[in-house]
Motif scaffolding. Structure first.
Motif: not given
Length: 241
Positions: A92, A94-95, A98-99, A119-120, A126, A133, A136, A138
């Motif tokens: 991904s 990703r930051r 975000e994980c 999704r978060n 973010p 963002n 959004q 993933i």
């Protein structure tokens, strides 16, 4: 500032300048004495970057498809967790925040035939707060879902879609929240909190993989990005090949 590198001395000086007003509308960092000090610090402690030993990029994926990480149906939960977090991180890109903010409940984790959608947590903000963002999803592709030989099956063992299914199935009795990532606490498995340094787990995971293969350790984030490029190259073969 004793013992600091030249670049860290600049940061310290900039911080001091925020809380101390200079003379004649000038900052403390602009004083001739401060400039001379920083120039001398660069001469005493030059910002040299020493070369790191080369390492084989294929070592990491090869280790992930062998014990103790496989078979995923029987591997230890710690190794299963490490592999899951690692595969998600590199596929991904990703930051870290975000994980940690991923959820496992329906609508936030959906398995499709050709991809997995994540999704978060709605409460997560973010780094760049914008409508796109915040809403959004993933989307991560499947790696060789219909494998026909041993080589393709090895690539399939690096599939984050497959790994997430195993991970959810084997941790379902341990879950006490909707948090996707579980980490082993002092006495039991607990949700991955927002302040947990998950990047340390990924780096430790890479280091142990290379040490088991008696290879040089990874140095810097650039090497981690190299692993990302490797996995994305596999993804490109599937999606566009």
């Amino acid at each position: 500032m004793k013992g600091l590198a030249a670049q860290l001395s600049r940061v310290q000086l900039a911080t001091i300048s925020l809380f101390h007003i200079g003379v004649n509308n000038s900052t403390i960092a602009s004083y001739k004495l401060c400039k001379a000090f920083l120039q001398g610090a660069c001469l005493l402690r030059p910002p040299l970057k020493y070369p790191t030993p080369p390492w084989d990029l294929n070592v990491v994926p090869q280790a992930l498809i062998q014990p103790p990480f496989e078979p995923s149906t029987k591997s230890d939960l710690i190794f299963l967790t490490w592999k899951t977090i690692f595969l998600f991180a590199i596929t991904s890109a990703r930051r870290v925040s975000e994980c940690r903010a991923l959820l496992s409940k329906p609508l936030y984790l959906i398995f499709h035939t050709d991809r997995v959608s994540l999704r978060n947590n709605p409460s997560f903000l973010p780094k760049v707060v914008s409508i796109s963002n915040l809403n959004q999803s993933i989307e991560l592709p499947v790696f060789f879902p219909q494998f026909s030989n041993k080589a393709e099956f090895k690539f399939h063992q690096l599939d984050v879609h497959r790994q997430l299914r195993f991970y959810l199935h084997r941790t379902k009795d341990l879950r006490k929240s909707d948090q996707l990532c579980l980490l082993f606490g002092k006495h039991n498995w607990v949700p991955c909190l927002q302040n947990h340094p998950i990047q340390m787990d990924i780096q430790l995971h890479l280091f142990r993989l290379l040490r088991r293969r008696k290879r040089p350790a990874i140095s810097g984030q650039g090497s981690l990005y190299s692993v990302c490029i490797y996995i994305y190259s596999l993804s490109g073969q599937i999606v566009y090949g």
